[in-house]
Design an enzyme around this catalytic site. Structure first.
Site, PDB file in Angstrom:
ATOM      1  N   VAL A  79       0.844  -1.197   0.000  1.00 33.07           N
ATOM      2  CA  VAL A  79       0.000   0.000   0.000  1.00 33.07           C
ATOM      3  C   VAL A  79       0.880   1.248   0.000  1.00 33.07           C
ATOM      4  CG1 VAL A  79      -0.324   0.252   2.518  1.00 33.07           C
ATOM      5  CG2 VAL A  79      -2.116   1.015   0.963  1.00 33.07           C
ATOM      6  N   GLY A  80       2.074   1.147   0.586  1.00 36.51           N
ATOM      7  CA  GLY A  80       3.014   2.265   0.598  1.00 36.51           C
ATOM      8  C   GLY A  80       3.607   2.461  -0.797  1.00 36.51           C
ATOM      9  N   ARG A 181      -4.055  14.791   8.780  1.00 34.80           N
ATOM     10  CA  ARG A 181      -4.377  16.019   8.040  1.00 34.80           C
ATOM     11  C   ARG A 181      -5.852  16.375   8.134  1.00 34.80           C
ATOM     12  NH1 ARG A 181      -2.030  14.667   2.331  1.00 34.80           N
ATOM     13  NH2 ARG A 181      -3.037  12.766   3.039  1.00 34.80           N
ATOM     14  N   HIS A 285       9.343  -6.498   8.987  1.00 37.56           N
ATOM     15  CA  HIS A 285       8.345  -5.984   8.043  1.00 37.56           C
ATOM     16  C   HIS A 285       7.345  -7.077   7.639  1.00 37.56           C
ATOM     17  CE1 HIS A 285       7.778  -2.415   5.082  1.00 37.56           C
ATOM     18  NE2 HIS A 285       6.611  -3.000   5.336  1.00 37.56           N
TER      19      HIS A 285
HETATM   20  C1  GLV Z   1       3.715  -2.622   3.579  1.00 36.02           C
HETATM   21  O1  GLV Z   1       4.487  -2.048   4.272  1.00 36.02           O
HETATM   22  C2  GLV Z   1       2.958  -2.006   2.558  1.00 36.02           C
HETATM   23  O2  GLV Z   1       3.152  -0.810   2.295  1.00 36.02           O
HETATM   24  O3  GLV Z   1       2.120  -2.693   1.958  1.00 36.02           O
HETATM   25  C1  GLV Z   2      -3.148   3.467   4.604  1.00 33.45           C
HETATM   26  O1  GLV Z   2      -2.950   3.361   3.434  1.00 33.45           O
HETATM   27  C2  GLV Z   2      -4.299   2.884   5.231  1.00 33.45           C
HETATM   28  O2  GLV Z   2      -4.936   2.080   4.561  1.00 33.45           O
HETATM   29  O3  GLV Z   2      -4.517   3.210   6.397  1.00 33.45           O
END
Ligand code: GLV
Ligand code: GLV
Length: 319
Positions: A79-80, A181, A285
């Site tokens: 997701v990052g 935010r 991780h």
């Molecule tokens: C894990 O760190 C991701 O960003 O999915």
């Molecule tokens: C970040 O991407 C989240 O899903 O909280």
């Protein structure tokens, strides 16, 4: 001729099979079970229309340029997206694919696990069992901090942050404060300043993305504002923390403990100051590391690539 798709790793069995079985592309995939060397990626990516990468690959301007102008999509098994040069991608009209939602539960589980592990001296406990430090039952030995009636502070109350709060609620947390935010509607928590969150939380969990604004936002001054009994949990990115400052704060008992699923760099060198602290639990991780989640993440990658090559909207696009 067929479109070229480059992948920097093999996926889990089912999604790997789907990736391999597509007849509309030529797959060039790094087969070794280690990160693809940069020189190899720079060569392989030439002429690619889609790149499937990992969070451990540094997809910078040089890599994007080496691909050539036909590159349409960079899709990452995470997701990052902080490991991708988003500015250059935008300039070159390259779409970014990622894996939101599906990994929320797995990642939040690790957040809750690390919060409990840090608050209940899990590292010291396990070490004592394996090294002979466990001698007899003692009233005050390895006592930690209970969650009942405590305050949880979530930095970045997105999907993952909310899922962590939901889990820790089951352990008796009775107040949620958060910083980010935007104020979240329909959330049973208070939007507060970062200072207030640091001063009032017994557990601080970081779930926000790494951006220039959040880079090293946790420094010695931030830890100093936290309670002495507080535990700090990071399931986001190591870059959010000034790690030397965290090591100092843990050593001086400015805070009680930390649980980290992410570090700088990864892997964390064996001689890093954090390694010798018995109040710091570190995992390699593992946030999204369940079979279920990783298979679905792989499927999302295949769906993204299919859409990009057919010039359809990317189903899992990070905008
Ligand atoms: C894990 O760190 C991701 O960003 O999915
Ligand atoms: C970040 O991407 C989240 O899903 O909280």
């Amino acid at each position: 001729s067929l479109a070229k798709v480059v992948a920097t790793r093999r996926l889990l069995p089912i999604s790997q099979k789907r990736l391999e079985q597509q007849t509309q592309w030529d797959l060039v995939q790094w087969q070794e079970d280690r990160t693809i060397p940069r020189e190899k990626l720079l060569k392989d990516i030439k002429g690619a229309e889609a790149l499937l990468c990992m969070l451990s690959d540094n997809i910078d301007e040089e890599i994007l340029e080496a691909a050539g102008p036909q590159l349409k999509l960079v899709t990452t098994l995470s997701v990052g997206v902080d490991h991708i040069d988003l500015k250059t991608a935008k300039e070159r009209n390259i779409k970014i694919g990622y894996t939101p939602d599906v990994l929320t539960d797995a990642t939040a589980d690790i957040g809750a696990l690390l919060a409990l592990a840090a608050a209940r001296n899990m590292k010291k406990g396990i070490d004592s069992v394996t090294t002979g430090g466990w001698q007899d039952w003692r009233p005050a030995w390895l006592c930690g901090h209970q969650f009942t009636s405590k305050t949880l502070g979530v930095v970045g109350l997105g999907r993952i942050g909310q899922a962590v709060a939901h889990r820790l609620g089951a352990f008796g947390i009775d107040r949620l404060v958060y910083w980010g935010r935007t104020k979240k509607e329909g959330v049973n928590g208070e939007w507060v300043s970062l200072d207030q969150l640091l001063m009032e939380s017994d557990i601080v969990v970081v779930c926000c993305p790494l951006t220039p604004e959040t880079q090293e936002m946790f420094d010695y001054a931030a830890f100093k504002k936290m309670k002495k009994n507080a535990v700090f949990v990071n399931i986001s990115r190591g870059g959010i923390v000034n790690q030397a400052d965290l090591a100092r704060a843990l050593k001086e008992k400015v805070i009680a403990g930390a649980g980290l699923d992410v570090t700088t760099p990864e892997p964390l060198p064996l001689d890093d100051p954090l390694q010798n602290l018995d109040n710091c639990v570190i995992l390699p991780h593992l946030g999204t590391a369940t079979f279920e989640t990783r298979e679905t993440m792989g499927d999302m990658m295949v769906d993204n690539i299919l859409a990009a090559l057919e010039n359809r909207p990317i189903p899992y696009e990070s905008k």
